[in-house]
Scaffold this active site. Structure first.
Site, PDB file in Angstrom:
ATOM      1  CE  LYS A  86      -3.702   0.420   2.444  1.00 17.14           C
ATOM      2  NZ  LYS A  86      -4.611   0.546   3.684  1.00 17.14           N
TER       3      LYS A  86
HETATM    4  O1  G3P Z   1      -7.767   1.229   5.187  1.00 16.16           O
HETATM    5  C1  G3P Z   1      -7.608   2.807   5.728  1.00 16.16           C
HETATM    6  C2  G3P Z   1      -9.005   3.151   5.841  1.00 16.16           C
HETATM    7  O2  G3P Z   1      -9.822   2.329   5.885  1.00 16.16           O
HETATM    8  C3  G3P Z   1      -8.829   4.380   6.815  1.00 16.16           C
HETATM    9  O3  G3P Z   1     -10.311   4.311   7.402  1.00 16.16           O
HETATM   10  O4  G3P Z   1     -11.682   4.492   9.311  1.00 16.16           O
HETATM   11  O5  G3P Z   1      -9.336   5.544   9.664  1.00 16.16           O
HETATM   12  O6  G3P Z   1     -11.005   6.537   7.970  1.00 16.16           O
HETATM   13  P1  G3P Z   1     -10.476   5.424   8.603  1.00 16.16           P
END
Ligand code: G3P
Length: 228
Positions: A86
């Protein structure tokens, strides 16, 4: 739409990998930082639980071209095939994506907030682009619309890049990206649970059990089938 699990929690991964049709696990530095213990051992345990065929997405933490390349090589050699590197969508990230994709690495370009970023990542050869839904919607932008736009652009250009939507705060957002043409979504444990939960499902099951018992008492259908 294919579903992946967005966590590094070992208990959750064991549970969802056993019961739910997940096709892999995604992490990022924030997700990894929430778990105790040695990060390499934790990632190795995740790989052991999901097996060699499912996808494991691990984000780089280096920022220079040479060091990201070294990090990507080390990630794939440590966690095996079907490990996706990633990389946040920056100028260096695009350069790395071009280089790694030409060498056959799976690259997931992440922290995508606009269709333009998604288009550039695809042109650089990304296997996946990961648009952030709730982080977009929280800024009054149209995260779902961004997925729809990226899907349209990829279709028009015949791109092989898949959309892996991420950053969900509601189960409805997951359904909305599926309808918008998203290929895959990575979902945290609590939203994953919400996708299956419904009180009417629970009361329906309770009704089936009650009606069976009132007609057949303690005999089970299995016992009757097996002639007991
Ligand atoms: O994979 C990373 C992404 O899902 C970030 O999620 O919940 O931190 O906005 P969040």
């Amino acid at each position: 739409m294919r579903i992946l699990l967005d966590t590094a929690n070992i208990n959750d991964i064991r549970y969802f990998n056993e019961y739910y049709p997940i096709e892999g696990v995604t992490t990022n530095p924030t997700i990894l930082s929430k778990e105790k213990g040695n990060v390499i051992e934790n990632l190795s345990e995740i790989r052991r639980i999901i097996g060699p065929e499912k996808e494991l997405h691990v984000q780089v933490t280096e920022t220079s071209f040479d060091r990201i390349i070294r990090e990507a090589e080390a990630l794939v050699s440590t966690f095996g095939k079907n490990t996706f590197v990633k990389i946040p969508v920056t100028d260096v990230g695009l350069k790395v994506t071009k280089h790694l994709s030409e060498r056959g690495f799976g690259v997931t370009v992440t922290a995508v907030l606009t269709a333009a970023q998604g288009m550039l990542a695809s042109n650089a050869g990304a296997s996946y682009v990961a648009p952030y839904i709730s982080r977009s919607e929280n800024l009054c932008a149209d995260g779902i619309g961004t997925v729809a736009d990226i899907a349209e652009i990829f279709k028009a250009s015949g791109s092989a890049t898949q959309i892996l939507a991420a950053s969900f705060k509601t189960a409805k957002e997951v359904l909305d990206v599926a309808v918008a043409g998203c290929h895959a979504a990575t979902i945290g444990s609590s939203i994953m649970k919400m996708l299956i939960s419904h009180t009417t499902t629970d009361t329906s099951i309770q009704g089936f059990e009650r009606d069976w018992r009132s007609a057949y008492g303690s005999s089970t259908l299995l016992e009757l089938l097996e002639g007991k």
